[in-house]
Design an enzyme around this catalytic site. Structure first.
Site: not given
Ligand code: DX5
Ligand code: ZN
Length: 225
Positions: A10, A35, A37, A39, A68, A70, A139, A177
């Site tokens: 990620s 991956h 993210d 947000m 991903h 969010m 999640m 994840d």
């Molecule tokens: C959380 C993200 C994850 C995050 C995971 O909201 O969707 O993808 O990057 O991070 P770790 O592996 O540090 O828990």
């Molecule tokens: Zn993620």
């Protein structure tokens, strides 16, 4: 049980002061996907990054981008994310009023479609959509931040997705994840996980390349110390 799993570091946990270095590390490693993210500060209580960073990833990453989302109203941005390089585009069940339409739109754009479930969202809600999706993202932390502790109830949800896959004769990938690392990789594979997202456990380790290799080489029966 799964022995042919994918590893997706990620980018959220990468060093944005020298992102190219981390991208090259993942390129040269045994990782399968990046991956990514996204947000928005509304669906989750944090803001990560957007299209300028995706542009860098698209230019430099030599592996598929697993994006991903969010964000609220993800349907407004699907085309932009696919254009920005997303090979897999995952939306949250909780953020989509017309999930079936959104999944259809992702596939029409030529990307693989994923649906993410927050820790409290039951897998049974996928009953009428599992046949239309390529990936379920379970999640295993509350979305919004890296570096959180893995929620153990996730194992139960992996079995529930497997049961749905059997019921409908589908091969939907089961992505985990949050809080994934060497300490739980074997148990996750044993339960049936097929894609492992790992942020902190990779990028904050002493040797990220080796950590990726260990995650990749793990099997349900490997003993990790
Ligand atoms: C959380 C993200 C994850 C995050 C995971 O909201 O969707 O993808 O990057 O991070 P770790 O592996 O540090 O828990
Ligand atoms: Zn993620």
């Amino acid at each position: 049980m799964n022995t042919n799993h994918l590893v997706a570091p990620s980018v959220l946990a990468a060093n944005f002061g020298n992102l190219s270095k981390d991208i090259q590390m993942v390129n040269k490693s045994q990782a399968d996907w990046f991956h990514v993210d996204i947000m928005d500060g509304r669906f989750v209580p944090n803001i990560s990054f957007g299209f300028p960073i995706l542009k860098v990833l698209k230019e430099q990453a030599q592996k598929p981008l697993d994006v991903h989302l969010m964000i609220v109203e993800p349907e407004k941005y699907l085309e932009q994310f696919v254009e920005a390089g997303a090979s897999v585009l995952t939306v949250h069940y909780e953020a989509c009023t017309h999930l079936h339409r959104t999944i259809g739109a992702i596939k029409e754009l030529g990307a693989k479609a994923g649906v993410a479930l927050n820790p409290h969202t039951p897998v049974s809600l996928l009953d009428n959509i599992i046949q239309d999706i390529d990936l379920v993202c379970l999640m295993s932390v509350n979305p919004g931040f890296g570096g959180q502790s893995f929620i153990e109830n996730t194992y139960k949800k992996i079995y529930e997705v497997r049961a749905l896959n059997e019921q409908y004769n589908t091969q939907t990938l089961i992505e985990i994840d949050g809080g994934v690392g060497l300490k739980n990789v074997n148990a996750l594979l044993k339960a049936g996980a097929s894609v492992l997202v790992a942020g902190s456990s990779v990028f904050k380790s002493d040797n990220p390349t080796l950590t990726i290799e260990s995650l990749k080489k793990s099997s349900p029966n490997t003993l990790m110390v």
